[in-house]
Design an enzyme around this catalytic site. Structure first.
Site, PDB file in Angstrom:
ATOM      1  N   LYS A  54      10.774  29.243  23.652  1.00 14.85           N
ATOM      2  CA  LYS A  54      10.666  27.988  24.321  1.00 14.85           C
ATOM      3  C   LYS A  54       9.627  27.070  23.459  1.00 14.85           C
ATOM      4  O   LYS A  54       8.709  27.326  22.548  1.00 14.85           O
ATOM      5  CB  LYS A  54      10.079  28.308  25.564  1.00 14.85           C
ATOM      6  CG  LYS A  54       8.488  28.661  25.600  1.00 14.85           C
ATOM      7  CD  LYS A  54       8.400  28.849  27.160  1.00 14.85           C
ATOM      8  CE  LYS A  54       6.735  29.639  26.975  1.00 14.85           C
ATOM      9  NZ  LYS A  54       6.297  30.190  28.490  1.00 14.85           N
ATOM     10  N   ARG A 152       4.098  30.216  41.168  1.00 14.74           N
ATOM     11  CA  ARG A 152       4.686  29.340  40.489  1.00 14.74           C
ATOM     12  C   ARG A 152       6.244  29.193  40.738  1.00 14.74           C
ATOM     13  O   ARG A 152       6.488  28.463  41.708  1.00 14.74           O
ATOM     14  CB  ARG A 152       4.517  29.590  38.692  1.00 14.74           C
ATOM     15  CG  ARG A 152       5.120  28.268  38.071  1.00 14.74           C
ATOM     16  CD  ARG A 152       4.452  28.601  36.496  1.00 14.74           C
ATOM     17  NE  ARG A 152       5.150  29.674  35.981  1.00 14.74           N
ATOM     18  CZ  ARG A 152       4.779  29.963  34.594  1.00 14.74           C
ATOM     19  NH1 ARG A 152       4.070  29.074  33.969  1.00 14.74           N
ATOM     20  NH2 ARG A 152       5.448  30.839  34.032  1.00 14.74           N
ATOM     21  N   HIS A 182       5.761  37.594  36.521  1.00 17.21           N
ATOM     22  CA  HIS A 182       4.936  36.799  35.767  1.00 17.21           C
ATOM     23  C   HIS A 182       3.496  37.116  35.789  1.00 17.21           C
ATOM     24  O   HIS A 182       2.987  36.864  37.203  1.00 17.21           O
ATOM     25  CB  HIS A 182       5.261  35.465  35.333  1.00 17.21           C
ATOM     26  CG  HIS A 182       4.435  34.798  34.111  1.00 17.21           C
ATOM     27  ND1 HIS A 182       4.713  35.349  32.939  1.00 17.21           N
ATOM     28  CD2 HIS A 182       3.879  33.697  33.816  1.00 17.21           C
ATOM     29  CE1 HIS A 182       3.976  34.621  31.935  1.00 17.21           C
ATOM     30  NE2 HIS A 182       3.596  33.727  32.677  1.00 17.21           N
ATOM     31  N   ARG A 238       7.872  40.563  27.106  1.00 23.10           N
ATOM     32  CA  ARG A 238       8.160  38.889  26.637  1.00 23.10           C
ATOM     33  C   ARG A 238       7.073  38.442  25.812  1.00 23.10           C
ATOM     34  O   ARG A 238       5.907  38.036  26.405  1.00 23.10           O
ATOM     35  CB  ARG A 238       8.247  37.908  28.121  1.00 23.10           C
ATOM     36  CG  ARG A 238       9.257  38.420  28.987  1.00 23.10           C
ATOM     37  CD  ARG A 238       9.304  37.371  30.137  1.00 23.10           C
ATOM     38  NE  ARG A 238       8.338  37.296  30.922  1.00 23.10           N
ATOM     39  CZ  ARG A 238       7.815  37.702  31.894  1.00 23.10           C
ATOM     40  NH1 ARG A 238       8.351  38.901  32.658  1.00 23.10           N
ATOM     41  NH2 ARG A 238       6.783  37.400  32.589  1.00 23.10           N
ATOM     42  N   TYR A 284     -11.430   2.695  12.796  1.00 19.34           N
ATOM     43  CA  TYR A 284     -11.502   1.839  14.273  1.00 19.34           C
ATOM     44  C   TYR A 284     -12.896   1.923  15.002  1.00 19.34           C
ATOM     45  O   TYR A 284     -13.507   3.142  15.022  1.00 19.34           O
ATOM     46  CB  TYR A 284     -10.276   2.214  15.282  1.00 19.34           C
ATOM     47  CG  TYR A 284      -9.045   1.656  14.810  1.00 19.34           C
ATOM     48  CD1 TYR A 284      -8.654   0.449  14.754  1.00 19.34           C
ATOM     49  CD2 TYR A 284      -7.959   2.667  14.606  1.00 19.34           C
ATOM     50  CE1 TYR A 284      -7.328   0.053  14.252  1.00 19.34           C
ATOM     51  CE2 TYR A 284      -6.750   2.321  14.315  1.00 19.34           C
ATOM     52  CZ  TYR A 284      -6.474   0.801  14.078  1.00 19.34           C
ATOM     53  OH  TYR A 284      -5.268   0.443  13.696  1.00 19.34           O
ATOM     54  N   CYS A 330      -6.721   7.928  13.426  1.00 25.80           N
ATOM     55  CA  CYS A 330      -5.779   6.732  13.679  1.00 25.80           C
ATOM     56  C   CYS A 330      -4.427   7.391  14.141  1.00 25.80           C
ATOM     57  O   CYS A 330      -4.218   8.405  14.079  1.00 25.80           O
ATOM     58  CB  CYS A 330      -5.568   5.774  12.360  1.00 25.80           C
ATOM     59  SG  CYS A 330      -7.339   5.312  11.823  1.00 25.80           S
ATOM     60  N   ASP A 332      -1.584   7.277  12.376  1.00 21.48           N
ATOM     61  CA  ASP A 332      -0.913   8.017  11.189  1.00 21.48           C
ATOM     62  C   ASP A 332      -1.795   8.353  10.116  1.00 21.48           C
ATOM     63  O   ASP A 332      -1.523   9.043   9.071  1.00 21.48           O
ATOM     64  CB  ASP A 332      -0.027   6.871  10.523  1.00 21.48           C
ATOM     65  CG  ASP A 332       0.569   6.004  11.555  1.00 21.48           C
ATOM     66  OD1 ASP A 332       1.394   6.393  12.544  1.00 21.48           O
ATOM     67  OD2 ASP A 332       0.533   4.946  11.656  1.00 21.48           O
TER      68      ASP A 332
HETATM   69  C1  LIG Z   1       5.873  31.451  28.199  1.00 25.45           C
HETATM   70  C2  LIG Z   1       6.164  32.597  28.809  1.00 25.45           C
HETATM   71  C3  LIG Z   1       6.062  33.850  28.295  1.00 25.45           C
HETATM   72  C4  LIG Z   1       5.086  34.031  26.832  1.00 25.45           C
HETATM   73  O1  LIG Z   1       3.745  34.053  27.098  1.00 25.45           O
HETATM   74  P1  LIG Z   1       2.716  34.482  26.066  1.00 25.45           P
HETATM   75  O2  LIG Z   1       1.474  34.344  26.630  1.00 25.45           O
HETATM   76  O3  LIG Z   1       2.963  33.586  25.001  1.00 25.45           O
HETATM   77  O4  LIG Z   1       3.253  35.793  25.345  1.00 25.45           O
HETATM   78  C5  LIG Z   1       6.158  34.978  28.964  1.00 25.45           C
HETATM   79  N1  LIG Z   1       6.936  34.622  30.357  1.00 25.45           N
HETATM   80  C6  LIG Z   1       7.116  33.706  30.817  1.00 25.45           C
HETATM   81  C7  LIG Z   1       7.829  33.567  32.185  1.00 25.45           C
HETATM   82  C8  LIG Z   1       6.783  32.515  30.323  1.00 25.45           C
HETATM   83  O5  LIG Z   1       6.838  31.342  30.808  1.00 25.45           O
END
Ligand SMILES: *Cc1c(COP(=O)(O)O)cnc(C)c1O
Length: 402
Positions: A54, A152, A182, A238, A284, A330, A332
């Site tokens: 992602k 979430r 998660h 994941r 600046y 700055c 750039d």
């Molecule tokens: C982003 C995400 C992950 C990856 O998490 P990491 O800590 O980068 O390994 C896994 N599961 C879900 C649902 C996520 O949104």
């Protein structure tokens, strides 16, 4: 523009759009492959790796990281939004993709057409998605999302699950391939919360089983869960941050079971050099004042490149030495104090190694009072990404405006 070999920024590259600026990021695909192998070495044979790509692979370049991770042993890709999944399909990537965030029910057709797996966690959503599919023979593949303590997205209660299952019982168009949750605190020393989440996940999986749903894929572990919990893998993990070679938290660093290699680095080149007398103000607001005669160099990177203003307390590497950023960053450009004169064109490393010196993403995260995840994500599209493999630049992503 014709596809041809072009020389730019010191690179000879095959690219549709070369870059004409002296600031670039390098993404080391060998590090990505190394990290996938390292993660795999901690897992039982049957566990699949979902490479989380992602946010343009946390700013690294989604298509390249996706291909490399698949070649190294990942078998599924994970993204946050449907657009990211579509973009990967447009790149010709055919591997399974799971969209982990919310997708509008009226958009499920394109997901079905492109064989993109969605995350489902609301009965009403399933009803609306079925309406979208009513005049077609398309089937939606999904993973159910269960909420075990992140609060979430996901179904928290057995009742919510039953409501969704009641909708699914009416159709063969929504196919449940997986169920997942998660973890909210897997990167911390205190393991109680994570154990509670895993227990609750098992309870909810049992509930699904009793109701006749036993999805093939079951998963809860992000990088931290994978690296710290034997119980967490189920049959998919994941992996995001660990694949990019970073520790999920500073807390976990001393006990990391594998050696990871940081894939991302950020570089620029000196555009201007000057000798200032004492009492001169830089940038600046003139917040930095020279104390004596000083060499000040200018680097063409700034906050519009995602090298945000909070970096002004930081250091960069010039000829292998640490040198402080002076004055405000700055949009750039920024200025750096060096010990001695260096020629225009000298390479400056803002993240990564030069000789024996190294500025890690973790160091930059600490400077910015944030987590390492954010550092590469916020380096903007204006910074071309040079994709490196076997020490050679494969190609360069240069999108400039978007
Ligand atoms: C982003 C995400 C992950 C990856 O998490 P990491 O800590 O980068 O390994 C896994 N599961 C879900 C649902 C996520 O949104």
């Amino acid at each position: 523009m014709e596809r041809s070999t072009l020389k730019s920024g010191g690179w000879t590259v095959e690219s549709l759009r070369p870059f004409y600026r002296d600031t670039w990021a390098e993404v080391d695909l060998d590090a990505i492959a190394h990290n996938i192998h390292a993660i795999k070495s901690t897992l039982p044979e049957h566990v699949h790796i979902m490479a989380v790509v992602k946010a343009n692979a946390y700013g690294h370049g989604a298509a390249d990281v996706a291909r490399e991770s698949l070649a190294a042993g990942a078998s599924i890709l994970g993204v946050a939004i449907l657009d990211e999944a579509i973009a990967l399909r447009q790149e010709g990537i055919v591997a399974p993709i799971l969209v982990m965030g919310y997708v509008r029910p009226e958009d499920v057709k394109i997901a079905c057409e492109l064989n993109i797996t969605l995350t489902v966690f609301q009965a009403e959503w399933a009803t609306l998605a079925l309406q979208t599919l009513q005049d077609s023979t398309l089937k939606l593949h999904c993973h159910l999302k269960l909420d075990t303590g992140m609060n979430r997205i996901g179904m928290k209660t057995e009742e919510e699950i039953d409501e969704l299952l009641a909708v699914l019982e009416t159709t063969k168009k929504i196919i449940v391939d997986g169920a997942y949750t998660h973890l909210a605190k897997a990167d911390e020393h205190d393991k109680q919360y994570t154990f509670k989440q895993i227990d609750r996940f098992n309870q909810l999986l049992d509930h699904l089983r009793i109701k006749g749903i036993d999805p093939f894929f079951k998963h809860c572990a992000n990088s931290a869960g994978t690296l710290q919990y034997e119980q967490a893998p189920f049959n998919v993990i994941r992996a995001g941050i660990a694949m990019y070679g970073l520790t999920p938290s500073i807390e976990m660093k001393p006990t990391l079971p594998v050696k990871l290699k940081q894939a991302f680095s950020l570089h620029s080149k000196v555009t201007h050099v000057k000798r200032l007398g004492p009492g001169e103000k830089v940038s600046y607001g003139g917040t930095y004042e020279t104390k004596q005669e000083e060499w000040i160099i200018t680097i063409p990177i700034g906050y519009a490149d995602g090298f945000i203003r909070a970096n002004q307390s930081g250091e960069v590497l010039v000829n292998g030495d640490r040198a402080p950023i002076v004055g405000r960053v700055c949009m750039d450009q920024l200025m750096v104090r060096v010990k001695e004169e260096v020629p225009v064109g000298t390479k400056v490393t803002l993240i990564g190694a030069q000789g024996d010196s190294h500025i890690s993403t973790d160091e930059v995260a600490e400077r910015l009072e944030t987590i390492n995840y954010e550092v590469s994500c916020i380096i903007s599209y204006r910074v071309p990404r040079a994709i490196v493999k076997d020490g050679k630049t494969l190609h360069i992503h240069n999108r400039v405006f978007s």
